[in-house]
Design an enzyme around this catalytic site. Sequence first.
Site, short mmCIF file in Angstrom:
data_model
loop_
_atom_site.label_atom_id
_atom_site.label_comp_id
_atom_site.label_asym_id
_atom_site.label_seq_id
_atom_site.Cartn_x
_atom_site.Cartn_y
_atom_site.Cartn_z
CG HIS A 1 27.23 51.65 45.25
ND1 HIS A 1 25.96 51.26 45.58
CD2 HIS A 1 27.91 50.50 45.02
CE1 HIS A 1 25.87 49.94 45.55
NE2 HIS A 1 27.06 49.45 45.22
CG ASP B 1 22.92 44.88 40.12
OD1 ASP B 1 23.96 44.23 39.85
OD2 ASP B 1 22.76 45.42 41.22
NE ARG C 1 29.10 39.81 39.94
CZ ARG C 1 29.21 41.04 40.46
NH1 ARG C 1 28.17 41.85 40.54
NH2 ARG C 1 30.36 41.48 40.88
CB SER D 1 27.06 45.07 39.63
OG SER D 1 26.40 45.16 40.87
CE LYS E 1 23.76 48.18 43.16
NZ LYS E 1 24.43 46.99 42.70
#
Length: 435
Positions: free
Chosen positions: A82, A161, A168, A183, A187
């Site tokens: 990520h 999220d 956001r 966040s 996930k």
Amino acid sequence: MRAVDLIRKKRDAGEHSPEEINFLISGYTRGEIPDYQMSAWLMATWIRGLSRPEIAALTEAMLHSGEVVSFPEIAGRKVDKHSTGGVGDKTSLILAPIVAAGGLSVPMISGRGLGHTGGTLDKLESIPGFNTSPTLAGFRRVLGQCGMALIGQTAEIAPADKKIYALRDVTSTVENIGLICASIMSKKLAEGIDALVLDVKTGSGAFMQKEGDSVRLAELMVETAERMGKKAVALITDMDQPLGRFAGHSHEVIESVEVLKGRGAADLRDLSVELSAWMFYLGERTGTVDEGRGLALKLVASGEALDKFRQGIALQGGDARVVEDYSRLPQAKRRAEVGSLAGGFLAATNCMEFGVALAMLGGGREKKEDQIDPGVGLEFHKRIGDRVTAGETLVTIHYNSESRLNEARHRIAESFQFSDRQPPAKRLIRRLVGA
Ligand code: URA
């Protein structure tokens, strides 16, 4: 408990208990706390910050807002990557097929565009028919059949999220270490992986512009992963200029396919190979990171990674012919050039402004309901260190609507800085955390 009291508590720099954080997250996920109260809490949190125990509680509450998946039916290791996000950052589209072609499974839950950055889901949705929100059963099936599945947060997995991320994006509450950690990790910890590689961006196009802040975020995320029993490493990587030559959804899909065909921009290829190599190593597919690099390069050269991408697109309902025929992707109708305002060596860019300009042209959202225009894009012709003459084209804008073209063009032109002396080359990978 009342949301209004918790907003006041954070506004006045108080520290929440885990029960208070649970109340906010579960109430918002269920629709009992409205957007305006969550927006106010997010802004108070952005300004006042979160303590380590609050970040841990927020991550746990968001993780358990939905199902925590596991894949006992799929043999072998599951790994993911990520990124904290940047301009032109499209490595997920390249490394997921490389790593799946190498025999590991990649169950990837990604996000949409956030702030000035592009999102993997929006990029994938520029492929006609591509479904980023299958059911949990569909996610399992695709993962089992081809070793990779790229989806978004759903009503079943990481729903908190999904909702908070979208809020956001349009309330200027992104760049906060605690909110980013919760966040990303909620996930990633929900997707049933054994190991995680984090790409934490640093520089003028990153949420964390100072390297020290990026390192703090990386340490927090690696620590969170390890606390949950997952192997993790973070690479702190350069975002002082766009990654690759293109930003914009269809353009980034094409650039990713080019890398999978053994071509494409060197920085994008190098970073994709490096991240794949770490995934192979943490996933115990190779004994060293160096072997992982060799394997990634081999899978690209043999065409196996490209075949995997085709297979993944088709299994998620997309038109896999885009891999051969780029005209099947949405294209912008018009082009405009941005010339250099000065001559000299390109010394720096205000990279975030490129992402903002792209969003203005339709490539990002200013309100939750906004639709992305996948065909618009920016093509960058120069890199930091290149010599430029005044008036030379720095960027080609691919656009559809004239309405904000001039504003976007000015933002782009003013985001380049020049010097008489050639600046030292920037390292793409600045540091490793948790290796
Ligand atoms: N990526 C995410 O998934 N969440 C953030 O908050 C920032 C980047």
